[in-house]
Design a protein around this motif. Structure first.
Motif, mmCIF file in Angstrom:
data_model
loop_
_atom_site.group_PDB
_atom_site.id
_atom_site.type_symbol
_atom_site.label_atom_id
_atom_site.label_comp_id
_atom_site.label_asym_id
_atom_site.label_seq_id
_atom_site.Cartn_x
_atom_site.Cartn_y
_atom_site.Cartn_z
ATOM 1 N N VAL A 124 -13.739 -0.734 47.088
ATOM 2 C CA VAL A 124 -14.602 -2.045 46.951
ATOM 3 C C VAL A 124 -15.534 -1.577 48.019
ATOM 4 N N TYR A 162 -15.262 -5.024 53.971
ATOM 5 C CA TYR A 162 -14.241 -4.011 53.417
ATOM 6 C C TYR A 162 -13.865 -2.826 54.020
ATOM 7 N N ARG A 175 -5.166 -11.218 49.073
ATOM 8 C CA ARG A 175 -5.339 -11.087 47.376
ATOM 9 C C ARG A 175 -5.094 -9.624 47.201
ATOM 10 N N MET A 176 -5.560 -8.707 47.887
ATOM 11 C CA MET A 176 -5.464 -7.296 47.372
ATOM 12 C C MET A 176 -3.806 -6.918 47.376
ATOM 13 N N LEU A 224 -1.761 -8.747 44.524
ATOM 14 C CA LEU A 224 -1.804 -7.997 43.212
ATOM 15 C C LEU A 224 -1.310 -6.525 43.322
ATOM 16 N N TRP A 270 3.119 7.282 36.149
ATOM 17 C CA TRP A 270 2.638 7.226 37.789
ATOM 18 C C TRP A 270 1.224 7.315 37.797
ATOM 19 N N THR A 316 -0.791 3.956 38.966
ATOM 20 C CA THR A 316 -1.438 3.772 40.532
ATOM 21 C C THR A 316 -2.778 3.694 40.236
ATOM 22 N N MET A 333 -4.219 2.116 37.657
ATOM 23 C CA MET A 333 -4.404 0.643 37.376
ATOM 24 C C MET A 333 -4.041 -0.375 38.311
ATOM 25 N N ILE A 334 -3.297 0.052 39.136
ATOM 26 C CA ILE A 334 -2.640 -0.983 40.326
ATOM 27 C C ILE A 334 -3.772 -0.995 41.349
ATOM 28 N N ILE A 335 -4.353 0.154 41.610
ATOM 29 C CA ILE A 335 -5.607 0.136 42.564
ATOM 30 C C ILE A 335 -6.752 -0.598 41.893
ATOM 31 N N VAL A 338 -6.633 -3.047 39.615
ATOM 32 C CA VAL A 338 -6.437 -4.625 39.803
ATOM 33 C C VAL A 338 -6.593 -4.958 40.828
ATOM 34 N N ALA A 339 -6.122 -4.335 42.239
ATOM 35 C CA ALA A 339 -6.343 -4.881 43.413
ATOM 36 C C ALA A 339 -7.840 -5.116 43.916
ATOM 37 N N ALA A 340 -8.571 -4.026 43.401
ATOM 38 C CA ALA A 340 -10.183 -4.036 43.593
ATOM 39 C C ALA A 340 -10.726 -5.061 42.851
ATOM 40 N N ALA A 347 -10.306 -8.263 44.648
ATOM 41 C CA ALA A 347 -11.239 -8.594 45.853
ATOM 42 C C ALA A 347 -12.427 -9.029 45.103
ATOM 43 N N VAL A 348 -12.961 -8.444 44.277
ATOM 44 C CA VAL A 348 -14.294 -8.651 43.838
ATOM 45 C C VAL A 348 -14.486 -10.004 43.232
ATOM 46 N N LEU A 349 -13.045 -10.586 42.594
ATOM 47 C CA LEU A 349 -13.063 -11.778 42.143
ATOM 48 C C LEU A 349 -12.978 -12.834 43.278
ATOM 49 N N PHE A 350 -12.620 -12.339 44.444
ATOM 50 C CA PHE A 350 -12.648 -13.260 45.649
ATOM 51 C C PHE A 350 -13.889 -13.449 45.922
ATOM 52 N N ASP A 351 -14.715 -12.693 46.035
ATOM 53 C CA ASP A 351 -16.024 -12.526 46.478
ATOM 54 C C ASP A 351 -16.655 -13.511 45.451
ATOM 55 N N GLN A 370 -15.479 -16.052 43.552
ATOM 56 C CA GLN A 370 -14.928 -17.420 44.076
ATOM 57 C C GLN A 370 -15.517 -17.894 45.330
ATOM 58 N N VAL A 371 -15.599 -17.363 46.196
ATOM 59 C CA VAL A 371 -16.281 -17.730 47.651
ATOM 60 C C VAL A 371 -17.638 -18.080 47.275
#
Lengths: 531, 378, 65
Positions: A43, A52, A225-226, A229, C34, C38, C40-42, C44-46, C49-53, C55-56
Motif C-alpha cells: 500500500v 503505511y 482494518r488490514m 480483513l 495456498w 495468499t 488474494m488475502i494480501i 483484500v487487506a490492501a 486500507a485504501v478503502l479506509f483512506d 472513508q477518511v
C-alpha cells in the motif's frame, strides 16, 4: 546387553515436545507477519502515503524481536533429531533429511539473507526493490514451513519410501511422492494460514490497545482494518483445511481420528453424535460425562451419512494378527542379518508390511528381543502389545477440541472486527476492543494445541506403522538428559521473559518512536528507567 | 566407476565445501563476537562492530544449519551417530549458538549498562565456544570415538563425554579453529570500520593468524603419533549399512598414509600455511580485502588437510573399528543423493549470487556516529 | 524493438507461470490454493486500507474510526 531405557525415551520425548512447542510460539507470527508487512508496504509503494511505511517499520520492529527467537529456537530443532533421536534419524534419514536440507538451501537461506536487507536496506534500495525483498522474506519463511511440514507429513504418512532389509532403513524412492504427499499439502496450508491468523490477531490486538487509549489513532485504525480483513479470510482457510486434514486422518491414520473423536466403539451412522465434551479414561478404555450432538460425526468425518468409523477397541482387535505377523517379520529379519539366508529374506518379505508392529512388541518381549519369545508366550505378548497401538486419548481428544473451539471463536471475532472496522464503529465498542486485545495469545495457543493433536495422535509411532517411538530415541544416560533439559528450561525461560519484556516495552512506546528521524528527540523513551 | 560411488564422493566433497563455508562465514561472525569486547571500548564502538556484520550474520548462520541439514540428508547415519555420541558437547554448542541471534536482536534495544555488558559477554561466549567445539570435534574424530551398533542399527556409546571435552589434541584443534575465526573476524572489521576499531582489529587479526599457523603445524606433527585407521576391506559401492561389510585396522601414524600414497596431497597443508602467513602479511600491510580471500584459502587448506588424511573415514570407532563410519557405509541411498544433488546444483549458485549481492548493497564503512543515530541498528 | 522484447519476455513469463500453475494445480491442488489464496488475502487487506483512506477523506479527519 544393549537395552533401551524407557525413562530416557520419556525424557527425550519431553525435551522434544518442550523445545518444539517453544519454537512454535514464535513461528506462526513470523509466517503471517511477513506477509502482513508485505501488504502494508505494498500500500505504501502504491499510494506513497508515509503512514503505511510507518506501519511497516513499526510492525517490522516487533517482527524482528519475535524473529530472533524463532531463528534461535529453530537451531535446536535442526540438531535435536541427531542428538536425541539417533535411531529415528538413521532409520528414516534417507528420506526425512532431504526436505530438511532443501529447507535450508531453498527457503531458510533466502529468508535469513534478505531479512538483513529488509531491516537495514531501507535507504539503500529503491521502493519497489525493498518491497520485493519483503516479499522474498515472506515467501522464504513460508517455504521454510512448507519443507518442514513435508518432512513432518512423511512421519504421519510415509509416502515415497520403503523399507530395505539390506540397509535396515527406509529407502527414499519418490521425490514427487514426498513433496505432493496429500498430508503435506493440507498440513502446510493449514499451518501457514494459522500463522496468518496469529499475526492478524497480534496486529489487531495491539491496534485495539492504542484505540482504547486513543493513541496513534490514524495508525491503529488502519492497522486494525488490514489485520481484521487479513484475519477473517485466513480463519476461513484454516477451518477448511482442518476439515481436509480430518478426512486424511480418517483415511490413513484410523487410530488418530478415533482418539481425536474419543470413539471407543465403531460408530453407528447416521445417528452417532459428535462428542463436544467428555472425560476419556485411557486405562479403562471408556469415556464418562459424554455430551454430544447427534447426527454430526458421520458427515463431519466421512462426508457421507452411512459410512461407519472404526472405534479404538475394534482397531486394537484388528491389530492382533498384524502384531503376530510383525513378530515373524522382525525375527526373520534378524536371522537374515546374521546368516544371509534367502529363506529368511523371503519370510521377511511376506510379512514386511507388519514389521512396525513386530518392533512395537519388542517392549514386551523377554530382554527386548522378539526372537526370544517362546511359542507359549506369544499370545501374552500380543495381548500386552495391543493397547500400545493407541495414542493417549485424553490428550488427543482435548487438544483437538480446544483448538477447534478457539478456531470458531476467531471466526466470530474476525467477522465482527471486519464489520465494525468497515463501518468505522470500533471506538464505540470498547468492550470489543478489549476482547481483541486479550485475544492476542489465543491463536498461538491454538496452533500449539494443533501440534499436540497431530503429534500426540501419531503415537506410538515416529514413522507411522513403521517405527515405534520408544525405539527411536538415542541411548543416552538419564544424567545427560537431565543436563540438557535443565539447560533448555533455564535458557528458554530467560528468553521468554526478555522477549515479553521487549514486546511490551516497544508496543507501549508505539509507532511514533520508530518513525525515522524523530526518535532521538526524547532519549528517555529509549531507556528502561522510563518504565 | 559405479554411479553410486561417484555420488557418494561428490557428496563427501560437497560436505567439505559446506564445512569450509561454515568455518569461513559463521567463523567470521563468531570471530567478531569473540573480539567484540576487545576491539570496542565504548558502547558506540561495540555497536559499530556489531552492525558491520549486522545485515549478514543471519544469512551466514544458515551455513551452520545447512551443514547439519546436508549431513542429515546425504549421510544420515553419520548425522544420527555423531550428534548423539558428542551429546553433551553438541548441547553446549547449541546453547551457545541459540544465545547469539537473541544477543544480536536484543542487546541494543535497552539502554542500560548492565544489560548491554551482559549481552557483550554472551557474544564472547557464543563466538568462542561454537568455534572451539567445531575444531575440537575434528580433533576427536581424528582420534576415533567409542561406539558400536546393535543389529537394528541403534548406536550405543562406549566412552564418556569428558574424554571428548578434555583431551589435549582436541583442545589444540579447537583453539586452531578459534584462531582462524578471530583472524577472519578481525579482517572483516578492518574492511568496514575506521579507527580506533580498525587498528585494534588489525592487531588481533595478525596475532590470531600467527597463532593459527603455529597450532596447525603443531597439530601436523602431533598426528604422526596418533593412532590412525586403515580401511583394509570395504567395497565403495556397498549398501549403506554400518553393521557389516568392512574390515578396519588401527595403526599409529596411519593418518599420513594417504599423503605417502599421493604426495600431491601435500599441496593442501602447504596451501593452508601459505594462506595463513600471507593473511598475516596482508593484514599488517593494511590490505584486508585481499586478506579476506587468503582466509578462504586458510580454511580450504585446513579442512582439506583433515579430509585428505582421513579419507574415506568420517568417524572411526575405537571400540568396534569394523563399524567405523566411512563415506561408503553411512551415505544416503542413490536416489536420495541424486535428488539432493539436483537441488544443490540449482540453489547453491543462487545462494552465492544473492549473498554477494547483499554484501554489495550494504558495502562501505560503518561509522559509529551513524550507528548511534539510527534506531534500526543493532 | 525494446518494446517487442519486453512483450516477448512478458509472454514467456506468462507461459511459464501458466504451465507451472497447471502442473501444481494438477499435482498439488492445495499448494495452488495456498498461492492464490495468499495473494488474494494480501490484496483484500490492501484494498481495505485504501478503502479506509477513502472513508477518511469522506468524513471529518477527527471523526471516529
Amino acid at each position: 546387553m544393549d537395552l533401551i531405557n524407557p525413562a530416557v525415551v520419556d525424557l527425550s520425548r519431553f525435551q522434544f515436545a518442550l523445545t518444539a512447542l517453544y519454537h512454535f510460539m514464535f513461528v506462526p507470527l513470523t509466517l503471517g507477519l511477513t506477509f502482513m508487512l508485505a501488504a502494508m508496504e505494498t500500500v505504501y509503494v502504491v499510494t506513497g502515503k508515509q503512514i503505511y511505511k510507518d506501519m511497516a517499520l513499526f510492525w517490522g520492529k516487533l517482527f524482528g524481536i519475535n524473529f530472533a527467537l524463532g531463528v534461535a529456537t529453530g537451531l535446536t530443532m535442526e540438531f535435536e533429531f541427531g542428538t536425541n533421536w539417533s535411531m529415528y534419524s538413521r532409520f528414516f534419514g534417507d528420506m526425512f533429511g532431504t526436505p530438511l536440507a532443501i529447507e535450508g538451501l531453498m527457503a531458510f537461506f533466502m529468508e535469513s539473507t534478505f531479512v538483513g536487507l529488509m531491516f537495514f536496506g531501507w535507504d539503500r534500495l529503491s521502493k519497489p526493490g525493498h518491497l520485493a525483498i519483503t516479499y522474498l522474506v515472506a515467501l522464504g519463511s513460508n517455504l521454510s514451513a512448507l519443507w518442514i511440514l513435508v518432512a513432518n507429513a512423511s512421519m504421519n504418512m510415509p509416502n515415497g519410501a520403503h523399507f530395505d532389509p539390506e540397509t535396515l532403513r527406509m529407502t527414499f524412492d519418490s521425490f514427487v511422492g514426498v513433496v505432493f504427499n496429500p498430508d503435506a499439502q493440507a498440513k502446510f496450508v493449514h499451518t501457514s494460514v494459522a500463522g496468518y491468523v496469529a499475526a492478524s490477531m497480534f496486529v489487531m490486538g495491539i491496534s485495539a490497545f492504542y484505540l482504547l487509549r486513543k493513541q496513534h489513532r490514524e495508525f491503529a485504525a488502519r492497522s486494525f482494518r488490514m489485520a481484521a480483513l487479513f484475519g477473517i479470510f485466513s480463519t476461513v482457510a484454516v477451518i477448511t483445511l482442518g476439515d481436509v486434514l480430518g478426512r486424511l486422518d480418517y483415511e490413513h491414520q484410523p487410530t488418530k481420528i478415533a482418539a481425536i473423536e474419543g470413539l471407543w466403539h465403531t460408530s453407528k451412522p447416521p445417528y452417532e453424535p459428535w462428542i463436544v465434551a467428555a472425560l476419556p479414561n485411557d486405562a479403562k478404555q471408556e469415556s464418562s460425562y459424554e455430551i454430544g450432538v447427534p447426527f454430526v460425526l458421520t458427515p463431519l468425518i466421512t462426508h457421507s451419512f452411512d459410512t461407519p468409523i472404526t472405534g479404538m477397541i475394534e482397531l486394537e482387535e484388528a491389530a492382533a494378527p498384524r502384531i503376530a505377523s510383525g513378530i515373524t517379520a522382525v525375527s526373520a529379519l534378524r536371522r537374515y542379518e546374521e546368516n544371509h539366508q534367502a529363506a529368511d529374506l523371503e519370510l521377511f518379505r511376506a510379512h514386511q508390511d507388519d514389521m512396525g508392529f513386530g518392533l512395537l512388541a519388542t517392549r514386551h518381549a523377554p530382554n527386548q528381543d522378539v526372537t526370544a519369545i517362546e511359542p507359549e508366550q506369544l499370545q501374552n505378548v500380543i495381548e500386552q502389545t495391543k493397547p500400545d497401538i493407541l495414542p493417549n486419548v485424553f490428550v488427543t481428544f482435548w487438544s483437538f477440541r480446544l483448538m477447534v473451539f478457539l478456531g470458531m471463536f476467531f471466526f466470530v471475532l474476525f467477522a465482527m472486527a471486519s464489520y465494525l472496522s468497515l463501518k468505522n464503529q470500533l471506538e464505540r465498542n470498547r468492550l470489543f476492543l478489549k476482547l481483541c486485545m486479550w485475544s492476542i495469545p489465543l491463536p498461538v495457543l491454538a496452533t500449539e494445541f494443533g501440534w499436540i493433536t497431530a503429534e500426540a495422535g501419531r503415537q506410538p509411532w515416529t514413522v507411522f506403522d513403521r517405527l515405534p517411538t520408544f525405539m527411536s530415541a538415542s541411548t543416552h544416560g538419564v544424567s545427560y538428559m537431565l543436563f540438557s533439559l535443565a539447560g533448555f528450561t533455564v535458557l528458554y525461560s530467560i528468553f521468554i521473559a526478555v522477549e515479553l519484556y521487549l514486546m511490551f516495552k516497544f508496543a507501549r512506546l508505539g509507532p511514533e518512536a520508530h518513525a525515522p528521524h524523530d526518535d532521538h528527540a526524547d532519549p528517555a523513551h529509549l531507556s528502561v528507567v522510563a518504565h | 566407476m559405479d554411479i553410486y560411488v561417484v555420488l557418494k564422493l561428490v557428496w563427501a566433497g560437497l560436505l567439505c565445501v559446506l564445512l569450509i563455508g561454515l568455518g569461513l562465514m559463521v567463523g567470521m561472525d563468531m570471530g567478531v563476537g569473540t573480539l567484540l569486547r576487545f576491539v570496542g571500548r565504548t558502547d558506540g564502538e561495540r555497536r559499530t562492530a556489531l552492525n558491520i556484520i549486522g545485515p549478514h550474520w543471519d544469512g551466514n548462520q544458515v551455513w551452520f544449519i545447512l551443514g547439519g541439514g546436508a549431513i542429515f540428508a546425504a549421510f544420515p547415519t553419520l548425522y544420527a551417530t555423531s550428534f548423539s555420541v558428542f551429546y553433551v558437547v553438541m548441547i553446549l554448542l547449541l546453547f551457545s549458538m541459540i544465545l547469539r541471534p537473541v544477543a544480536f536482536e536484543y542487546r541494543s534495544k535497552v539502554d542500560a549498562r548492565l544489560w548491554r555488558a551482559s549481552w557483550d559477554w554472551v557474544f564472547l561466549l557464543s563466538g568462542f565456544l561454537p568455534m572451539f567445539v567445531y575444531g575440537a570435534a575434528f580433533g576427536n574424530i581424528l582420534q576415533g570415538v567409542g561406539y558400536h551398533f546393535n543389529w537394528t542399527g541403534q548406536y550405543f556409546q562406549d566412552g564418556s563425554f569428558l574424554a571428548y571435552l578434555l583431551n589435549p589434541f582436541a583442545i589444540l584443534c579447537g583453539l586452531m579453529a578459534v584462531s582462524l575465526s578471530v583472524m577472519q573476524g578481525g579482517v572483516m572489521l578492518m574492511i568496514r570500520s575506521d579507527n580506533p576499531i580498525h587498528d585494534r582489529a588489525r592487531r588481533y587479526a595478525s596475532r590470531a593468524g600467527v597463532l593459527a599457523v603455529v597450532l596447525f603445524l603443531a597439530g601436523g606433527v602431533w598426528v604422526r603419533g596418533i593412532r590412525g585407521f586403515v580401511l583394509e576391506q570395504g567395497d565403495p559401492a556397498m549398501p549403506a549399512n554400518p553393521m557389516q561389510g568392512q574390515h578396519v585396522s588401527m595403526q599409529v601414524g596411519a593418518w599420513l598414509n594417504n599423503y605417502a600414497a599421493h604426495p600431491a596431497l601435500w599441496l593442501l597443508p602447504v596451501m593452508g600455511v601459505v594462506s595463513m602467513l600471507a593473511g598475516v602479511a596482508l593484514v599488517l600491510a593494511n590490505r584486508p580485502r585481499v586478506a579476506w580471500w587468503t582466509g578462504l584459502g586458510a580454511w580450504v587448506g585446513t579442512i582439506g588437510t583433515v579430509a585428505a588424511s582421513m579419507f574415506p573415514f568420517f568417524m572411526p570407532s575405537t571400540t568396534r573399528p569394523d563399524q567405523s563410519l566411512t563415506i561408503w557405509n553411512s551415505s544416503a541411498s542413490q536416489y536420495g543423493l541424486t535428488c539432493m544433488l539436483a537441488v544443490a546444483t540449482i540453489f547453491v549458485p543462487l545462494i552465492l549470487c544473492y549473498t554477494s549481492w547483499c554484501y554489495y548493497v550494504m558495502r562501505g564503512k560503518v561509522h559509529t556516529a551513524d550507528i548511534i543515530k539510527d534506531t534500526h541498528s543493532y | 524493438m525494446i518494446i517487442l522484447l519486453r512483450f516477448a519476455g512478458l509472454g514467456l513469463a506468462l507461459v511459464v507461470a501458466l504451465l507451472f500453475a497447471v502442473f501444481v494445480g494438477d499435482q498439488g491442488p492445495w499448494y495452488f490454493a495456498w498461492a492464490v489464496g495468499t495473494v488474494m488475502i494480501i490484496l483484500v487487506a490492501a484494498a481495505g486500507a485504501v478503502l479506509f483512506d477513502a472513508q477518511v477523506e469522506q468524513y471529518t479527519p477527527e471523526g471516529e474510526f
